[in-house]
Design an enzyme around this catalytic site. Structure first.
Site, PDB file in Angstrom:
ATOM      1  N   ASP A   9       1.096  -1.261  -0.219  1.00 56.01           N
ATOM      2  CA  ASP A   9       0.283  -0.203   0.200  1.00 56.01           C
ATOM      3  C   ASP A   9       0.777   1.528   0.004  1.00 56.01           C
ATOM      4  O   ASP A   9       1.561   0.912   0.868  1.00 56.01           O
ATOM      5  CB  ASP A   9      -1.056  -0.043   1.407  1.00 56.01           C
ATOM      6  CG  ASP A   9      -2.364   1.001   1.154  1.00 56.01           C
ATOM      7  OD1 ASP A   9      -1.894   1.928   0.702  1.00 56.01           O
ATOM      8  OD2 ASP A   9      -3.091   0.557   1.653  1.00 56.01           O
ATOM      9  N   ASP A  10       0.683   1.516  -0.418  1.00 49.59           N
ATOM     10  CA  ASP A  10       1.484   3.378  -0.959  1.00 49.59           C
ATOM     11  C   ASP A  10       0.732   4.758   0.414  1.00 49.59           C
ATOM     12  O   ASP A  10       1.302   5.723   0.097  1.00 49.59           O
ATOM     13  CB  ASP A  10       1.083   4.354  -1.896  1.00 49.59           C
ATOM     14  CG  ASP A  10      -0.133   4.695  -2.611  1.00 49.59           C
ATOM     15  OD1 ASP A  10      -1.388   3.303  -2.402  1.00 49.59           O
ATOM     16  OD2 ASP A  10       0.012   5.235  -2.216  1.00 49.59           O
ATOM     17  N   MET A  55      -5.613   0.797  -5.516  1.00 49.34           N
ATOM     18  CA  MET A  55      -5.623   2.167  -6.132  1.00 49.34           C
ATOM     19  C   MET A  55      -4.001   2.470  -5.904  1.00 49.34           C
ATOM     20  O   MET A  55      -3.441   3.451  -4.251  1.00 49.34           O
ATOM     21  CB  MET A  55      -6.268   3.088  -5.898  1.00 49.34           C
ATOM     22  CG  MET A  55      -7.806   2.670  -6.328  1.00 49.34           C
ATOM     23  SD  MET A  55      -7.861   2.798  -7.734  1.00 49.34           S
ATOM     24  CE  MET A  55      -8.081   4.500  -8.184  1.00 49.34           C
ATOM     25  N   ASP A 328      16.707 -48.765  13.952  1.00 46.79           N
ATOM     26  CA  ASP A 328      17.029 -49.735  13.612  1.00 46.79           C
ATOM     27  C   ASP A 328      16.491 -50.996  14.270  1.00 46.79           C
ATOM     28  O   ASP A 328      16.284 -50.870  15.076  1.00 46.79           O
ATOM     29  CB  ASP A 328      18.793 -49.899  13.683  1.00 46.79           C
ATOM     30  CG  ASP A 328      19.146 -50.791  13.478  1.00 46.79           C
ATOM     31  OD1 ASP A 328      19.437 -51.435  12.095  1.00 46.79           O
ATOM     32  OD2 ASP A 328      19.531 -51.965  13.817  1.00 46.79           O
ATOM     33  N   ASN A 336      16.031 -63.248  10.704  1.00 42.97           N
ATOM     34  CA  ASN A 336      16.635 -64.314   8.948  1.00 42.97           C
ATOM     35  C   ASN A 336      17.772 -65.510   9.287  1.00 42.97           C
ATOM     36  O   ASN A 336      17.170 -66.536   8.255  1.00 42.97           O
ATOM     37  CB  ASN A 336      16.883 -62.866   8.151  1.00 42.97           C
ATOM     38  CG  ASN A 336      16.856 -61.878   7.462  1.00 42.97           C
ATOM     39  OD1 ASN A 336      15.320 -61.750   6.913  1.00 42.97           O
ATOM     40  ND2 ASN A 336      17.478 -60.219   7.430  1.00 42.97           N
ATOM     41  N   ASP A 345      11.252 -60.771   6.071  1.00 42.78           N
ATOM     42  CA  ASP A 345      10.377 -59.508   5.520  1.00 42.78           C
ATOM     43  C   ASP A 345       9.114 -58.995   5.866  1.00 42.78           C
ATOM     44  O   ASP A 345       8.331 -58.471   5.521  1.00 42.78           O
ATOM     45  CB  ASP A 345      10.064 -60.331   3.410  1.00 42.78           C
ATOM     46  CG  ASP A 345      11.502 -60.549   2.698  1.00 42.78           C
ATOM     47  OD1 ASP A 345      12.456 -59.863   3.234  1.00 42.78           O
ATOM     48  OD2 ASP A 345      11.708 -61.165   1.619  1.00 42.78           O
ATOM     49  N   GLU A 371      17.617 -52.938   7.389  1.00 44.03           N
ATOM     50  CA  GLU A 371      16.214 -52.859   8.590  1.00 44.03           C
ATOM     51  C   GLU A 371      16.409 -51.249   9.143  1.00 44.03           C
ATOM     52  O   GLU A 371      16.008 -51.774  10.631  1.00 44.03           O
ATOM     53  CB  GLU A 371      16.762 -54.239   9.511  1.00 44.03           C
ATOM     54  CG  GLU A 371      18.115 -53.756  10.859  1.00 44.03           C
ATOM     55  CD  GLU A 371      19.212 -54.359   9.783  1.00 44.03           C
ATOM     56  OE1 GLU A 371      20.217 -54.573  10.520  1.00 44.03           O
ATOM     57  OE2 GLU A 371      19.029 -54.863   8.179  1.00 44.03           O
TER      58      GLU A 371
END
Length: 455
Positions: A9-10, A55, A328, A336, A345, A371
């Site tokens: 705004d001016d 304006m 982890d 496994n 899995d 993992e």
């Protein structure tokens, strides 16, 4: 909610007044006295919303808005024009220039704050979609320019309790959209959920029904959550407008409805819906195919390494916190070796499910490798990150993991290391390294625990 607002705004007194109102609501405020300064700020700085006077000398607000919306760097910034002009033709001109809304001087505080908060919420959603699309471009999946779209016919659901207004609104919208009309709000809710609409227009003219209930229901359903809602209401009904915007209504228009303004506002919402639909499709159909871990369904390391840099840059630019957690699975090799890789899995898949169920919607969960998993938490302090990590640790420990082929249930635990972005600047590599060192301490300290890296 916080955001960076640019006031243009001016007249210094007008700037100071708006600045004071916004600062009182904890917004960060930038100011500009003319259009050239405003364009320069938007090009060089991350701005979440522009409050723009019309304006002004040398370059009026219409031209400033057109320039902002024509640049790919600034087109996504919402613009609210603030003006003493109160003619429908002025609003239509502004909307055609790309403005998202109008506020008339003297500015109503409730409408100002409700509109600002509503548009900031919309921009946050759009920013996240654009950020993910930018990640796709970084890893070479697609061009961002392909997400730009020409104007396409829209599909509009009009919910209106009176036949006379149904006819008028449908006639105005017919050149830009296919219009379905219903007078029963509950039937409209089912219709919106079952079909694909680009915009729902709710006319608040029901004698014995609260139209905001339908708006709330549309926002609560998964299938209608992202459909823009345009509310038609009476002049001066500030309470309904404020409440509607808080509920997630996207825009509103006052009666008597000017057909040109209705078309302009509807087109704005339809275009935004088409753009966001394309962004979402790019996330689902490209990024997630190329950078998703096949086993767990989480994002993979490739995606993390690209997206984490963008999240850190954004957090730094906005002065917001960011934390990460590396987790982890303890003694995973033993699973496994004892039960086989298929059992391993199964454990990894179930672990990923618990990560997904535990972290918050804004967090990014990835499989880092083997993992190890990483959770990136934007806007999260170290204290809050520790709470999230502990919740994840408990979710893993508290319930056994079913191994279908071995017909057994395993007790599984996890160790977690967390680190937070340093205020003096940080890199993705440094942040991950600190979290990894904290994980190492958790392992050495006896496993099944959360350790935070030093600040």
């Amino acid at each position: 909610m916080t955001a960076r607002i640019l006031v243009v705004d001016d007249v210094p007194a007008n700037v100071k007044l708006l600045e004071a109102r916004l600062v009182a609501e904890y917004f960060e405020v930038l100011t500009a006295a003319d259009g050239h300064a405003a364009l320069a700020i938007c090009e060089q700085t991350s701005v979440d919303l522009v409050l723009l006077d019309i304006m002004m000398p040398h370059m009026d607000g219409f031209e400033v808005c057109e320039r902002l919306k024509s640049s790919s760097r600034t087109a996504h910034i919402p613009v609210v024009m603030i003006t003493a002009l109160d003619q429908p033709s002025d609003r239509v001109r502004g909307l055609k220039a790309g403005a998202d809304d109008f506020l008339t001087k003297p500015v109503n505080d409730l409408q100002l704050m409700s509109r600002v908060k509503s548009l900031v919420r919309l921009k946050n959603v759009s920013d996240e979609l654009r950020l993910r699309a930018q990640t796709a471009q970084t890893i070479g999946l697609q061009e961002l320019s392909r997400l730009d779209r020409p104007d396409e016919p829209g599909s509009v659901l009009l919910v209106d309790g009176r036949a006379s207004s149904q006819e008028r609104l449908t006639r105005a919208l017919r050149p830009i959209a296919d219009v379905a009309v219903l007078s029963d709000p509950q039937a409209a809710l089912f219709e919106a959920a079952e079909n694909s609409f680009d915009l729902v227009i709710v006319n608040a003219n029901f004698d014995d029904y609260d139209p905001l209930r339908l708006c709330s229901q549309l926002r609560s359903l998964e299938r209608t959550r992202f459909i823009p809602i345009l509310l038609v209401t009476e002049q001066g009904n500030d309470e309904m407008i404020v409440r509607a915007l808080e509920l997630g209504v996207t825009d509103y228009i006052m009666r008597p409805v000017d057909p040109n303004e209705l078309v302009a506002r509807s087109l704005t919402q339809i275009r935004r819906k088409h753009c966001n639909d394309r962004l979402r499709a790019s996330v689902q159909q490209t990024i997630e195919l190329a950078v998703t871990d096949d086993l767990t369904g989480l994002h993979n390391r490739r995606y993390l390494e690209n997206h984490l840099k963008l999240l850190i840059d954004r957090a730094g630019a906005r002065g917001r916190p960011l934390s990460i957690c590396i987790t982890d699975i303890d003694r995973f090799k033993r699973v496994n070796d004892t039960y086989g890789h298929d059992a391993g899995d199964d454990v990894l898949r179930e672990f990923a499910n618990r990560v997904r169920a535990t972290v918050r919607g804004a967090d990014l969960a990835c499989r880092f490798g083997g993992e190890e998993f990483v959770v990136v938490m934007p806007d999260t302090t170290p204290e809050m990150a520790a709470i999230v990590a502990e919740r994840l640790r408990l979710s893993v420990e508290s319930r056994g993991f079913d191994i279908a082929e071995a017909a057994t249930v395993l007790t599984v635990t996890a160790s977690l290391g967390i680190a937070s972005l340093r205020p003096d600047g940080d890199t993705a590599e440094a942040l991950l390294k600190r979290a990894d060192m904290a994980l190492y301490e958790a392992k050495n300290g006896g496993r099944n625990r959360v350790v935070a890296a030093a600040a």
